[in-house]
Design an enzyme around this catalytic site. Structure first.
Site, PDB file in Angstrom:
ATOM      1  N   THR A  38       0.840  -1.199   0.000  1.00 27.59           N
ATOM      2  CA  THR A  38       0.000   0.000   0.000  1.00 27.59           C
ATOM      3  C   THR A  38       0.875   1.250   0.000  1.00 27.59           C
ATOM      4  O   THR A  38       1.904   1.288   0.679  1.00 27.59           O
ATOM      5  CB  THR A  38      -0.904  -0.003   1.250  1.00 27.59           C
ATOM      6  OG1 THR A  38      -1.780  -1.130   1.167  1.00 27.59           O
ATOM      7  CG2 THR A  38      -1.742   1.273   1.337  1.00 27.59           C
ATOM      8  N   GLY A  39       0.446   2.269  -0.746  1.00 28.53           N
ATOM      9  CA  GLY A  39       1.163   3.544  -0.716  1.00 28.53           C
ATOM     10  C   GLY A  39       1.428   4.075  -2.112  1.00 28.53           C
ATOM     11  O   GLY A  39       1.132   3.428  -3.123  1.00 28.53           O
ATOM     12  N   SER A  40       2.011   5.264  -2.147  1.00 31.27           N
ATOM     13  CA  SER A  40       2.168   5.978  -3.419  1.00 31.27           C
ATOM     14  C   SER A  40       3.345   5.460  -4.246  1.00 31.27           C
ATOM     15  O   SER A  40       3.420   5.750  -5.450  1.00 31.27           O
ATOM     16  CB  SER A  40       2.342   7.473  -3.137  1.00 31.27           C
ATOM     17  OG  SER A  40       3.458   7.686  -2.292  1.00 31.27           O
ATOM     18  N   GLY A  95       5.898  -0.554   0.143  1.00 31.04           N
ATOM     19  CA  GLY A  95       6.663   0.652   0.421  1.00 31.04           C
ATOM     20  C   GLY A  95       7.124   0.676   1.865  1.00 31.04           C
ATOM     21  O   GLY A  95       6.870  -0.245   2.640  1.00 31.04           O
ATOM     22  N   ALA A  96       7.805   1.749   2.250  1.00 29.36           N
ATOM     23  CA  ALA A  96       8.209   1.937   3.653  1.00 29.36           C
ATOM     24  C   ALA A  96       8.370   3.430   3.901  1.00 29.36           C
ATOM     25  O   ALA A  96       8.597   4.209   2.968  1.00 29.36           O
ATOM     26  CB  ALA A  96       9.511   1.205   3.953  1.00 29.36           C
ATOM     27  N   ASP A  97       8.238   3.796   5.155  1.00 30.06           N
ATOM     28  CA  ASP A  97       8.446   5.198   5.536  1.00 30.06           C
ATOM     29  C   ASP A  97       9.904   5.453   5.901  1.00 30.06           C
ATOM     30  O   ASP A  97      10.409   6.561   5.701  1.00 30.06           O
ATOM     31  CB  ASP A  97       7.511   5.563   6.690  1.00 30.06           C
ATOM     32  CG  ASP A  97       6.061   5.361   6.286  1.00 30.06           C
ATOM     33  OD1 ASP A  97       5.633   6.015   5.320  1.00 30.06           O
ATOM     34  OD2 ASP A  97       5.386   4.510   6.877  1.00 30.06           O
ATOM     35  N   LYS A 107       6.784   1.324   8.947  1.00 27.46           N
ATOM     36  CA  LYS A 107       5.699   1.359   7.974  1.00 27.46           C
ATOM     37  C   LYS A 107       4.425   1.831   8.660  1.00 27.46           C
ATOM     38  O   LYS A 107       4.329   1.861   9.868  1.00 27.46           O
ATOM     39  CB  LYS A 107       5.462  -0.037   7.371  1.00 27.46           C
ATOM     40  CG  LYS A 107       6.568  -0.437   6.412  1.00 27.46           C
ATOM     41  CD  LYS A 107       6.310  -1.772   5.714  1.00 27.46           C
ATOM     42  CE  LYS A 107       4.952  -1.892   5.095  1.00 27.46           C
ATOM     43  NZ  LYS A 107       4.597  -0.822   4.143  1.00 27.46           N
ATOM     44  N   GLU A 116      -0.469  -5.125   6.210  1.00 22.12           N
ATOM     45  CA  GLU A 116       0.840  -5.244   5.545  1.00 22.12           C
ATOM     46  C   GLU A 116       1.723  -6.262   6.275  1.00 22.12           C
ATOM     47  O   GLU A 116       2.424  -7.051   5.638  1.00 22.12           O
ATOM     48  CB  GLU A 116       1.524  -3.883   5.496  1.00 22.12           C
ATOM     49  CG  GLU A 116       0.848  -2.930   4.520  1.00 22.12           C
ATOM     50  CD  GLU A 116       1.369  -1.504   4.592  1.00 22.12           C
ATOM     51  OE1 GLU A 116       1.205  -0.774   3.609  1.00 22.12           O
ATOM     52  OE2 GLU A 116       1.928  -1.101   5.626  1.00 22.12           O
ATOM     53  N   LYS A 134      14.039   7.750   2.157  1.00 23.00           N
ATOM     54  CA  LYS A 134      13.567   6.833   3.200  1.00 23.00           C
ATOM     55  C   LYS A 134      14.714   6.115   3.924  1.00 23.00           C
ATOM     56  O   LYS A 134      14.473   5.436   4.911  1.00 23.00           O
ATOM     57  CB  LYS A 134      12.637   5.781   2.575  1.00 23.00           C
ATOM     58  CG  LYS A 134      11.521   6.336   1.688  1.00 23.00           C
ATOM     59  CD  LYS A 134      10.440   6.967   2.507  1.00 23.00           C
ATOM     60  CE  LYS A 134       9.247   7.455   1.696  1.00 23.00           C
ATOM     61  NZ  LYS A 134       8.391   6.400   1.171  1.00 23.00           N
TER      62      LYS A 134
HETATM   63  C1  5RP Z   1       1.245   2.241   4.277  1.00 22.87           C
HETATM   64  C2  5RP Z   1       2.718   2.118   4.258  1.00 22.87           C
HETATM   65  C3  5RP Z   1       3.421   2.652   3.056  1.00 22.87           C
HETATM   66  O1  5RP Z   1       4.063   1.604   2.438  1.00 22.87           O
HETATM   67  C4  5RP Z   1       4.408   3.682   3.489  1.00 22.87           C
HETATM   68  O2  5RP Z   1       3.696   4.696   4.186  1.00 22.87           O
HETATM   69  C5  5RP Z   1       5.146   4.294   2.308  1.00 22.87           C
HETATM   70  O3  5RP Z   1       4.241   4.946   1.485  1.00 22.87           O
HETATM   71  P1  5RP Z   1       4.686   5.868   0.280  1.00 22.87           P
HETATM   72  O4  5RP Z   1       5.283   4.987  -0.743  1.00 22.87           O
HETATM   73  O5  5RP Z   1       3.408   6.542  -0.129  1.00 22.87           O
HETATM   74  O6  5RP Z   1       5.679   6.871   0.833  1.00 22.87           O
HETATM   75  O7  5RP Z   1       3.341   1.605   5.143  1.00 22.87           O
HETATM   76  O8  5RP Z   1       0.711   1.789   5.477  1.00 22.87           O
END
Ligand code: 5RP
Length: 242
Positions: A38-40, A95-97, A107, A116, A134
């Site tokens: 999930t995520g952009s 994805g990851a933060d 995340k 996730e 990141k």
């Molecule tokens: C969602 C997540 C996303 O993978 C994480 O926030 C990264 O998102 P993005 O690619 O939009 O920066 O953990 O719960």
């Protein structure tokens, strides 16, 4: 001093997300059962998988980690199954933060951390897609997301505050963000101080009311990271891709 317009920076970041998201598809093989994150950033992975299915006849099935990804995957024509029907996944791309040198992750920026983690723990391998913003030395500059039950969430917050050095904030405030599971998210401000993510994860799990914490430890096998000029795959020496 050179001033770079904000819009150009945003376009650059979006380009990097796309490059990482698409490059990760090189790990996908015909017949695989895939976890769809999930995520952009991973959004571009899902779109590319859909393209390969329709244009190249790729044969895969997916398990989405959120309702948003479920909708996107269906729009892209990706066949979906439940985790239990899948019998286990070959690969999850997400994805990851933040990620550190040990491939530990924060995340949950999108609030989907519980699904996730369930999907990641059901997969033979996990690849993270990210841009180089990141990558961190020590996790925690990004506030750590924790999914909690709405029931008496203030008590859960207070328990977390006993060991979180900074603010513990209800996402959405007076109009709380509600996860796909009906939970709330508490964003916990540790600062770049999380050097023992596994023991911190355990601490969260000892609190009733905590559904899941956005620390992913010993689960990420590689990061496909885009930076200006190139995309590199950082492989975890202790991971399962070796
Ligand atoms: C969602 C997540 C996303 O993978 C994480 O926030 C990264 O998102 P993005 O690619 O939009 O920066 O953990 O719960």
């Amino acid at each position: 001093m050179v001033v770079i317009p904000f819009q150009n920076i945003m376009e650059d970041v979006e380009r990097l997300k796309k490059e990482a998201g698409v490059a990760a598809c090189d790990f996908i093989k015909d017949g695989m059962k895939l976890g769809l994150g999930t995520g952009s950033t991973v959004r571009y992975t899902v779109i590319e998988i859909g393209r390969r299915i329709s244009e190249e006849g790729l044969n895969v099935v997916g398990v989405p980690t959120s309702e948003a990804t479920r909708k996107l995957a269906l729009d892209m024509g990706i066949p979906l199954v439940t985790l239990s029907d899948s019998g286990g996944l070959d690969l999850v791309i997400d994805g990851a933060d933040e990620f550190d040198n040990d491939f530990s992750l924060i995340k949950g920026g999108g609030g989907a951390l519980t699904r996730e983690k369930i999907v990641a723990q059901s997969s033979q391998s996990m690849i993270v897609v990210a841009d180089d913003r990141k990558q961190v030395k020590t996790l925690g500059k990004f506030d750590l997301p924790v999914e909690v039950l709405p029931f008496e969430w203030e008590r859960t917050r207070d328990q977390i505050s006993l060991f979180c050095p900074g603010d513990v904030t209800l996402r959405g405030g007076s109009e709380p963000f509600v996860t796909d599971n009906g939970g709330y998210i508490l964003d916990c401000s540790f600062g770049p101080s999380i050097s023992e993510p596994k023991s911190l994860e355990m601490k969260f799990h000892s609190i009733a009311g905590v559904v899941e914490v956005g620390l992913f430890v010993d689960i990420c096998d590689a990061v496909v990271m885009a930076s200006n000029g190139n995309v590199v795959t950082l492989v975890n020496d202790s991971g399962r891709l070796n």
